[in-house]
Every structure is written in C-alpha cells, then in structure tokens.
Design a protein around this motif. Structure first.
Motif, PDB file in Angstrom:
ATOM      1  N   ASN A   1      50.587  29.951  41.695  1.00 28.79           N
ATOM      2  CA  ASN A   1      49.647  30.467  40.702  1.00 28.79           C
ATOM      3  C   ASN A   1      50.400  31.094  39.531  1.00 28.79           C
ATOM      4  O   ASN A   1      51.439  31.728  39.731  1.00 28.79           O
ATOM      5  CB  ASN A   1      48.739  31.529  41.330  1.00 28.79           C
ATOM      6  CG  ASN A   1      47.765  30.953  42.331  1.00 28.79           C
ATOM      7  OD1 ASN A   1      46.695  30.462  41.967  1.00 28.79           O
ATOM      8  ND2 ASN A   1      48.113  31.018  43.609  1.00 28.79           N
ATOM      9  N   PRO A   2      49.859  30.962  38.298  1.00 28.51           N
ATOM     10  CA  PRO A   2      50.477  31.624  37.145  1.00 28.51           C
ATOM     11  C   PRO A   2      50.287  33.139  37.230  1.00 28.51           C
ATOM     12  O   PRO A   2      49.413  33.637  37.942  1.00 28.51           O
ATOM     13  CB  PRO A   2      49.719  31.036  35.949  1.00 28.51           C
ATOM     14  CG  PRO A   2      48.413  30.592  36.509  1.00 28.51           C
ATOM     15  CD  PRO A   2      48.689  30.153  37.916  1.00 28.51           C
ATOM     16  N   VAL A   3      51.091  33.874  36.477  1.00 24.93           N
ATOM     17  CA  VAL A   3      51.126  35.336  36.614  1.00 24.93           C
ATOM     18  C   VAL A   3      49.788  35.982  36.263  1.00 24.93           C
ATOM     19  O   VAL A   3      49.425  37.014  36.842  1.00 24.93           O
ATOM     20  CB  VAL A   3      52.265  35.919  35.745  1.00 24.93           C
ATOM     21  CG1 VAL A   3      51.961  35.764  34.263  1.00 24.93           C
ATOM     22  CG2 VAL A   3      52.517  37.370  36.099  1.00 24.93           C
ATOM     23  N   HIS A   4      49.005  35.388  35.351  1.00 25.14           N
ATOM     24  CA  HIS A   4      47.769  36.039  34.926  1.00 25.14           C
ATOM     25  C   HIS A   4      46.689  36.045  36.007  1.00 25.14           C
ATOM     26  O   HIS A   4      45.692  36.751  35.880  1.00 25.14           O
ATOM     27  CB  HIS A   4      47.223  35.385  33.646  1.00 25.14           C
ATOM     28  CG  HIS A   4      46.817  33.952  33.812  1.00 25.14           C
ATOM     29  ND1 HIS A   4      47.694  32.913  33.594  1.00 25.14           N
ATOM     30  CD2 HIS A   4      45.649  33.388  34.183  1.00 25.14           C
ATOM     31  CE1 HIS A   4      47.071  31.763  33.816  1.00 25.14           C
ATOM     32  NE2 HIS A   4      45.836  32.024  34.178  1.00 25.14           N
ATOM     33  N   ARG A   5      46.862  35.232  37.088  1.00 21.47           N
ATOM     34  CA  ARG A   5      45.883  35.284  38.166  1.00 21.47           C
ATOM     35  C   ARG A   5      46.525  35.693  39.505  1.00 21.47           C
ATOM     36  O   ARG A   5      45.991  35.413  40.582  1.00 21.47           O
ATOM     37  CB  ARG A   5      45.126  33.960  38.298  1.00 21.47           C
ATOM     38  CG  ARG A   5      45.899  32.749  38.741  1.00 21.47           C
ATOM     39  CD  ARG A   5      44.936  31.563  38.953  1.00 21.47           C
ATOM     40  NE  ARG A   5      45.587  30.445  39.597  1.00 21.47           N
ATOM     41  CZ  ARG A   5      45.611  29.204  39.140  1.00 21.47           C
ATOM     42  NH1 ARG A   5      45.023  28.926  37.995  1.00 21.47           N
ATOM     43  NH2 ARG A   5      46.213  28.236  39.806  1.00 21.47           N
ATOM     44  N   ILE A   6      47.658  36.394  39.422  1.00 19.92           N
ATOM     45  CA  ILE A   6      48.339  36.867  40.628  1.00 19.92           C
ATOM     46  C   ILE A   6      47.440  37.803  41.430  1.00 19.92           C
ATOM     47  O   ILE A   6      47.392  37.758  42.656  1.00 19.92           O
ATOM     48  CB  ILE A   6      49.657  37.579  40.260  1.00 19.92           C
ATOM     49  CG1 ILE A   6      50.722  36.538  39.876  1.00 19.92           C
ATOM     50  CG2 ILE A   6      50.173  38.441  41.408  1.00 19.92           C
ATOM     51  CD1 ILE A   6      51.161  35.664  41.017  1.00 19.92           C
ATOM     52  N   GLY A   7      46.706  38.686  40.739  1.00 20.44           N
ATOM     53  CA  GLY A   7      45.839  39.616  41.443  1.00 20.44           C
ATOM     54  C   GLY A   7      44.802  38.903  42.278  1.00 20.44           C
ATOM     55  O   GLY A   7      44.604  39.217  43.457  1.00 20.44           O
ATOM     56  N   SER A   8      44.120  37.914  41.681  1.00 16.71           N
ATOM     57  CA  SER A   8      43.093  37.177  42.410  1.00 16.71           C
ATOM     58  C   SER A   8      43.685  36.411  43.584  1.00 16.71           C
ATOM     59  O   SER A   8      43.149  36.446  44.700  1.00 16.71           O
ATOM     60  CB  SER A   8      42.385  36.210  41.460  1.00 16.71           C
ATOM     61  OG  SER A   8      41.752  36.908  40.405  1.00 16.71           O
ATOM     62  N   ALA A   9      44.806  35.712  43.359  1.00 19.07           N
ATOM     63  CA  ALA A   9      45.420  34.924  44.419  1.00 19.07           C
ATOM     64  C   ALA A   9      45.928  35.812  45.551  1.00 19.07           C
ATOM     65  O   ALA A   9      45.750  35.499  46.741  1.00 19.07           O
ATOM     66  CB  ALA A   9      46.566  34.084  43.853  1.00 19.07           C
ATOM     67  N   THR A  10      46.560  36.930  45.202  1.00 23.11           N
ATOM     68  CA  THR A  10      47.081  37.836  46.217  1.00 23.11           C
ATOM     69  C   THR A  10      45.955  38.465  47.019  1.00 23.11           C
ATOM     70  O   THR A  10      46.068  38.643  48.240  1.00 23.11           O
ATOM     71  CB  THR A  10      47.943  38.929  45.561  1.00 23.11           C
ATOM     72  OG1 THR A  10      48.977  38.325  44.786  1.00 23.11           O
ATOM     73  CG2 THR A  10      48.577  39.834  46.604  1.00 23.11           C
ATOM     74  N   GLY A  11      44.854  38.793  46.352  1.00 24.55           N
ATOM     75  CA  GLY A  11      43.708  39.340  47.064  1.00 24.55           C
ATOM     76  C   GLY A  11      43.153  38.366  48.079  1.00 24.55           C
ATOM     77  O   GLY A  11      42.804  38.746  49.207  1.00 24.55           O
ATOM     78  N   ILE A  12      43.087  37.081  47.714  1.00 22.60           N
ATOM     79  CA  ILE A  12      42.612  36.066  48.649  1.00 22.60           C
ATOM     80  C   ILE A  12      43.532  35.995  49.862  1.00 22.60           C
ATOM     81  O   ILE A  12      43.081  35.982  51.021  1.00 22.60           O
ATOM     82  CB  ILE A  12      42.524  34.696  47.950  1.00 22.60           C
ATOM     83  CG1 ILE A  12      41.395  34.699  46.909  1.00 22.60           C
ATOM     84  CG2 ILE A  12      42.304  33.572  48.967  1.00 22.60           C
ATOM     85  CD1 ILE A  12      41.382  33.474  46.013  1.00 22.60           C
ATOM     86  N   VAL A  13      44.831  35.943  49.628  1.00 26.72           N
ATOM     87  CA  VAL A  13      45.798  35.856  50.722  1.00 26.72           C
ATOM     88  C   VAL A  13      45.686  37.054  51.657  1.00 26.72           C
ATOM     89  O   VAL A  13      45.711  36.911  52.886  1.00 26.72           O
ATOM     90  CB  VAL A  13      47.235  35.742  50.157  1.00 26.72           C
ATOM     91  CG1 VAL A  13      48.268  35.919  51.269  1.00 26.72           C
ATOM     92  CG2 VAL A  13      47.430  34.397  49.468  1.00 26.72           C
ATOM     93  N   ASN A  14      45.525  38.233  51.086  1.00 30.78           N
ATOM     94  CA  ASN A  14      45.541  39.459  51.884  1.00 30.78           C
ATOM     95  C   ASN A  14      44.331  39.593  52.804  1.00 30.78           C
ATOM     96  O   ASN A  14      44.337  40.413  53.725  1.00 30.78           O
ATOM     97  CB  ASN A  14      45.619  40.678  50.961  1.00 30.78           C
ATOM     98  CG  ASN A  14      46.441  41.799  51.549  1.00 30.78           C
ATOM     99  OD1 ASN A  14      47.176  41.611  52.506  1.00 30.78           O
ATOM    100  ND2 ASN A  14      46.331  42.977  50.971  1.00 30.78           N
ATOM    101  N   VAL A  15      43.300  38.789  52.570  1.00 33.37           N
ATOM    102  CA  VAL A  15      42.132  38.797  53.457  1.00 33.37           C
ATOM    103  C   VAL A  15      42.498  38.274  54.843  1.00 33.37           C
ATOM    104  O   VAL A  15      42.027  38.788  55.863  1.00 33.37           O
ATOM    105  CB  VAL A  15      40.995  37.943  52.851  1.00 33.37           C
ATOM    106  CG1 VAL A  15      39.881  37.739  53.868  1.00 33.37           C
ATOM    107  CG2 VAL A  15      40.446  38.607  51.597  1.00 33.37           C
ATOM    108  N   GLY A  16      43.376  37.266  54.887  1.00 33.57           N
ATOM    109  CA  GLY A  16      43.615  36.524  56.123  1.00 33.57           C
ATOM    110  C   GLY A  16      44.009  37.377  57.311  1.00 33.57           C
ATOM    111  O   GLY A  16      43.327  37.404  58.345  1.00 33.57           O
TER     112      GLY A  16
END
Length: 426
Positions: free
Chosen positions: A338-353
C-alpha cells in the motif's frame, strides 16, 4: 523546535514510549487476573469478559481508527488514546462493581486501539522506506517492555500496596507519557505537509476500500491472525492462571516466566525483521514456521502426563515469545502493498486479525474451564486447562488456510503488476 528541525529519533523514541505504556495498560490485567477474580467474586467465564471487552473494543476500533489516522494524524490519536487509557486505569483502581470494571477495560481498549498503528504511521513518514521493516519490527518488540512492567513490578506493587494504589500508579505512569507525547511528537518532519488540508471523509473511505481490495492487505490480516493469538492470550490473561493453578507455580515464579517471554521477544524481534528484510519473497515461510513450532510445543505440553517439567514450560514460553514478532510481519505486508497515504487504513485492517482470534480464544478458554471444572472446586484442574487450550488448533487451521490462500492471491496480483518500479513480494 519546529517539526522540520525536530530529530526523527526523538519523535520515534517518544512515540514508542507511548506504545510501551499502552502494552503495560493492556497487560496489567493478565498478571492480576487471580486477584481480580477474588476482588470481584467472579468465575473464569466472567473474568474472561474483562479481557474480551478490552480486546473486542480494540479489534472493533481498528478500521475506524485507521480512517481517523489518515484523516487527523498520529499525534492527535496518541494523545486521545493515552488519555482514554489513563481514565480506564483510574476507574479500574476504584471499581468494586463488575460492570464498572468492565467499563474501565473498555476505556483501556479504546485508547490502546489508537496507539500502535499511530506509531507505525510516524515510522512511515519520518524514516526512509528501506528502514521501515526493521523499525516496524523494533516498534512491536520494544513495546513488549510494557509487558515486563505489567508483570513482576505490578504484581509486587499489588501484593505490597493493594489494588487501588497499584492501578493509580499505572494511571500516573500513563499521564507522564501523555505529557511527553504532547511535547515531542509531530505527524511529519515537513512543515508544508503538516499544514496540508485534512483529507475529506470521501477520500479516506476510498483509501480504505482500496486497502481492503489489495490481496496483500488481507494476507497481512490473516498473518496477524494466525501468529498472534496464542502468545497474546497467554500473556494477557490465561497464562498466569495456567501456570499458578494448573502447573503449581508460585505467583512470583509465574510472573517471572511471563517476563522471560517478554525478554525473548526483545531478542527475537530483530532476528525476524532481518529474515524478512533479507528474504522478502519468503516472509510467509517464516509465518508458517512460527505457527507450526507453536502448535507443536503446545501439543507436547498438553499431552504431558501430569504437570509439565519446568524446562518444557520454558520452551513453551520461548516459542510463544516469537508469536509477537511473527504477527508484525502482517504490518510489513500492509506497508509493502500500500502507498504511504493509506498506511493507516491498511494497518488498521491488518491489526483486526490477531485480536479477533484472541477474543475468540480468551472467551473459549474461560467457557471450557468452567465446563471442565468439577463442582465445588475453587480453581480449575490441569485437565480443564488442557481441554481449554486445545481450542487453539481450530484457529491455527483456519488461519493457515487463509494465509496460503491470500499469499497465492497476492503473488498473482504482483505478477500482473510486474511493470511497477518496486516489487511487492510475499
């Protein structure tokens, strides 16, 4: 000092300190679970609701927090999260009612949810990409120092001074860290970018959808799922009762073993980071190796006739210690796909698991312990703990299948995008 002249090392050090404090608040229930059961007069299932409430809020907030992070930045979320955790510990210190205690853990979970991914966003903005894998792993590893503070020192303070002074001290520690964040942390080293317009909600929602549509993000989610839950649940709640009530350890010895788990995590984190940086096409191999080793050692412990020897329990703690660094590989997938501008969204998704898996296991262990404990007994027998921890194998099977599925999907997507300048291997 302006953001442009502020040393990156200072910003990162204070942000990581905030994460250390968050892990301390998160783990403070794990080594006080037996005392909490006595204080509130509850059984194993009810005790599990404390951790379930905390973890459920944490998991449920990850995607909303990711959206908020991309919109408002790390500094605001670290401040809000720190304030919520301090409030939670203050309430927990004075609570004598179960409902109030659960509300306190909910506040801790809300604040905790805002912390880790905020630090990862700081890493993405303040440091060059080549240093990100090591710093992400270092963040997760150093954060476990909070679990050390939440083990032996907190247990000693609890038994010496009592419940309320121990958790008031925890709140004071959190308030101190909050002041450090206010003074030192900034979102970006570039003043122009710091003053840029806040992204609209429509833009952030589109970034969230794009992050979810990337197979590498879902590979990160299932990587986090399969590697995190066993070590997390052992450290957060059920490891201490298992060692004390099931294996006959003294409270200080059990806390010492949990501290050893944290120390081993500190050593293993850089090793896992080095392997992932050196062999980026084989990160999933590391994930499967960690999962298989954890399942194998648990099998020996659960099958051992009678109480397990100390060397075997040390081996269990050592392999569980690698679970945390293994789960951080999921965030490395989020970064590389993922590009840096959507790191927050992508990281939040991962952290759910991992936290969804942990919620399921925390509650399942509590229910099985109550079902398998003979009527009239004050504490579960070792056999009840064996049945309870056997639930893990269902979660490992599900997670392993999904990691394999999305690894293949991510590799197909990468093959389709080979014209891109930077490869994103799995």
């Amino acid at each position: 000092m302006s953001a442009g002249r502020r040393p990156a090392a200072l910003v990162y050090a204070v942000a990581v300190t905030a994460y250390v404090a968050a892990v301390f608040h998160r783990s403070s229930l794990g080594v006080t679970g037996v005392d909490a059961a006595d204080r509130f007069g509850i059984d194993a299932t009810a005790l599990a609701t404390f951790s379930v409430a905390q973890l459920a809020v944490y998991a449920a907030m990850q995607i909303p927090v990711g959206v908020l992070l991309d919109r408002y930045g790390s500094r605001r979320l670290l401040l809000a999260g720190g304030a919520l955790m301090v409030a939670g510990q203050l309430v927990f210190a004075v609570a004598v009612d179960v409902r109030l205690a659960v509300a306190a853990r909910v506040l801790v979970g809300l604040g905790d949810a805002m912390t880790f991914i905020s630090v990862l966003r700081i890493v993405a903005y303040w440091f060059p990409g080549r240093r990100n894998p090591l710093l992400v792993q270092l963040t997760g590893t150093v954060g476990q120092l909070g679990a050390v503070l939440g083990a032996v020192p907190l247990v000693a303070l609890l038994h010496r001074a009592g419940w309320t002074p121990a958790f008031l001290t925890a709140a004071a520690l959190g308030a101190t860290v909050l002041l450090l964040v206010l003074a030192a942390v900034r979102d970006t080293p570039r003043a122009a970018q710091a003053g840029a317009p806040t992204p609209t909600l429509a833009t952030v929602r589109r970034q969230l959808a794009d992050a979810w549509g990337q197979p590498g993000t879902r590979l990160g989610l299932w990587t986090h799922f399969v590697t995190q839950f066993s070590g997390a649940v052992f450290a957060l709640l059920w490891g201490y009762p298992f060692l004390v009530q099931g294996q006959g350890f003294a409270p200080t010895a059990a806390a010492g073993l949990l501290t050893l788990m944290t120390v081993v995590t500190l050593v293993c984190g850089p090793v896992v980071a080095h392997l992932c940086a050196r062999h980026p096409f084989h990160r999933s191999v590391v994930v499967f190796a960690i999962t298989a080793a954890t399942a194998a050692v648990w099998a020996v412990v659960l099958a051992w006739p009678g109480r397990a020897p100390h060397w075997l329990l040390v081996a269990l703690v050592v392999v569980l210690a690698v679970n945390g660094p293994g789960s951080v590989i999921g965030f490395d997938y989020a970064r590389t796909f993922n590009p840096v501008h959507r790191i927050g969204s992508a990281t939040g998704i991962v952290n759910v698991g991992g936290f969804v898996a942990s919620i399921v296991l925390v509650l399942a262990v509590g229910v099985v312990l109550d079902l398998a404990t003979p009527a009239g007994r004050d504490a579960p027998p070792l056999s009840a703990f064996r049945w309870a921890f056997a639930v893990q194998y269902l979660l490992w099977a599900l997670g392993a299948v999904q990691v394999l599925r999305y690894r293949n999907a991510a590799r197909r997507r990468w093959a389709d995008d080979r014209a891109a300048a930077v490869p994103v291997p799995a």
